[in-house]
Design an enzyme around this catalytic site. Sequence first.
Site, short mmCIF file in Angstrom:
data_model
loop_
_atom_site.label_atom_id
_atom_site.label_comp_id
_atom_site.label_asym_id
_atom_site.label_seq_id
_atom_site.Cartn_x
_atom_site.Cartn_y
_atom_site.Cartn_z
N THR A 70 0.80 -1.23 0.00
CA THR A 70 0.00 0.00 0.00
C THR A 70 0.83 1.28 0.00
O THR A 70 0.69 2.12 -0.89
CB THR A 70 -0.95 -0.01 1.21
OG1 THR A 70 -1.87 -1.09 1.06
CG2 THR A 70 -1.72 1.31 1.31
N ASN A 91 5.83 -1.41 3.67
CA ASN A 91 4.98 -0.87 4.73
C ASN A 91 5.70 -0.84 6.07
O ASN A 91 5.31 -0.11 6.98
CB ASN A 91 3.70 -1.71 4.86
CG ASN A 91 2.73 -1.46 3.72
OD1 ASN A 91 2.93 -0.57 2.89
ND2 ASN A 91 1.66 -2.25 3.67
N ASP A 237 -3.94 0.67 -5.67
CA ASP A 237 -2.51 0.45 -5.47
C ASP A 237 -2.06 -0.96 -5.84
O ASP A 237 -0.92 -1.16 -6.27
CB ASP A 237 -2.13 0.76 -4.02
CG ASP A 237 -3.04 0.05 -3.01
OD1 ASP A 237 -4.07 -0.52 -3.41
OD2 ASP A 237 -2.73 0.09 -1.80
N HIS A 238 -2.93 -1.93 -5.67
CA HIS A 238 -2.55 -3.32 -5.89
C HIS A 238 -3.80 -4.19 -5.94
O HIS A 238 -4.91 -3.71 -5.71
CB HIS A 238 -1.61 -3.82 -4.78
CG HIS A 238 -2.18 -3.66 -3.40
ND1 HIS A 238 -3.22 -4.43 -2.92
CD2 HIS A 238 -1.89 -2.79 -2.40
CE1 HIS A 238 -3.53 -4.06 -1.69
NE2 HIS A 238 -2.74 -3.04 -1.35
#
Length: 453
Positions: A70, A91, A237-238
């Site tokens: 993220t 992260n 984002d993913h």
Amino acid sequence: MKLLLMLLFSGLMTGCRGNSSSASPPKLLLVSFDGFRADYLQNYEFPHLQNFIKEGVLVEQVKNVFITKTFPNHYSIVTGLYEESHGIVANSMYDVNTKKHFSDHNDKDPFWWNEAVPIWVTNQLQDNRSSAAAMWPGTDVPIHNSTPSYFMNYSPSVSFRERLGNVTTWLSSSNPPVTFATLYWEEPDASGHKYGPEDKENMRRVLEEIDEHIGELVHRLKVLGLWESLNVIITSDHGMTQCSKDRVINLDGCLDPSYYTLIDLTPVAAILPKINKTKVYSKLKVCDPHMNVYLKEDIPARFHYQHSDRIQPIILVADEGWTIVLNKSSLKLGDHGYDNSLPSMNPFLAAHGPAFHKGYKHSSINTVDIYPMMCHILGLKPHPNNGTFGHTKCLLVDQWCINLPEAIGIVIGALLVLTTLTCLIIIMQNRVSGPRPFSRLQLQEDDDDPLIG
């Protein structure tokens, strides 16, 4: 022939309007729904999002950056940089020089963010412009001593409606005007982790809620008179992939915990050895066949994940759907972070507004391409970045764009038309100048004996 060539040329290119000078600068709203896997669009119903796409553009797959987490990918979207370049490499991070730690609960130190300049900072450096943000990662941090003029401190308990209300109010009534704004929402990521993306019932429920949020967004923009003038990008984002208790890699069964410090766990584990690096590497190399083990200097170049002090000496990358755990680790049913070449890790992009075509679909771009496109829309000079503006030209009304598959089809069609026209012309010419009727030739010796006396 001239008309045909003109039609051919116009078919190869999308139209070019040019950037007309206007009293008010263009405006852009960037929206992220965390963990929105690209193929959710094919597997679930999204009436509001599909209406948005019909009036705008769709990029069916966005290749994000490795690692597919993220914080790193949200920063790549707004800087156009790979993670090794902008410094947000995971992260959870550790900087060997300063001994500082970063996590999603400890992310407010500008030190981590200052290796890049996000677009909201660049936008505010222009005269008579400001930026706004509703909880986009990094927007509540004074990056290069600057935050957006209007922002919300991150709190997951704040509803989507409240975030949307703040952003749209700032876009419609601020002075100096907000010309760039961001909006972030935690779903469907949270549900994807909890249930796994293959849980159709629970994922359908959360995705229906997201579609309602998009409908609410469009309605709000129309009520405020922003719908026709505001450019809106919706992306993520993913993606997300399914995990299970049967696909687990237990590090404690491979390596004594006293040999290393674990900086980040799964599915990309960051290992800081406490003893000889080669010994730690050798033990991890034979740990599990479903995990790739890399020394930092051997990380594949396609990941663009080597050149940062925040990347640890040894990196472990689990195969899709496999989870790296310690003895006491909890297991998620869905996860991300894996190889960015996996379709399950890739999000999508949809956009609407005066800068974008209507009803246009594009197969793929890269996450880092979004930044130079946004700078172009806003009329900003981009900072050095890893994106390619040319990859997004087909989405924009003011850019010439050669769409290769369409171009090939048009050329083949044009050749068939030219061949057909040539054949028709030859046939018509033959008909006009057909064979003359037979007549007996008057020979010299016939002069004294004419045929008709």
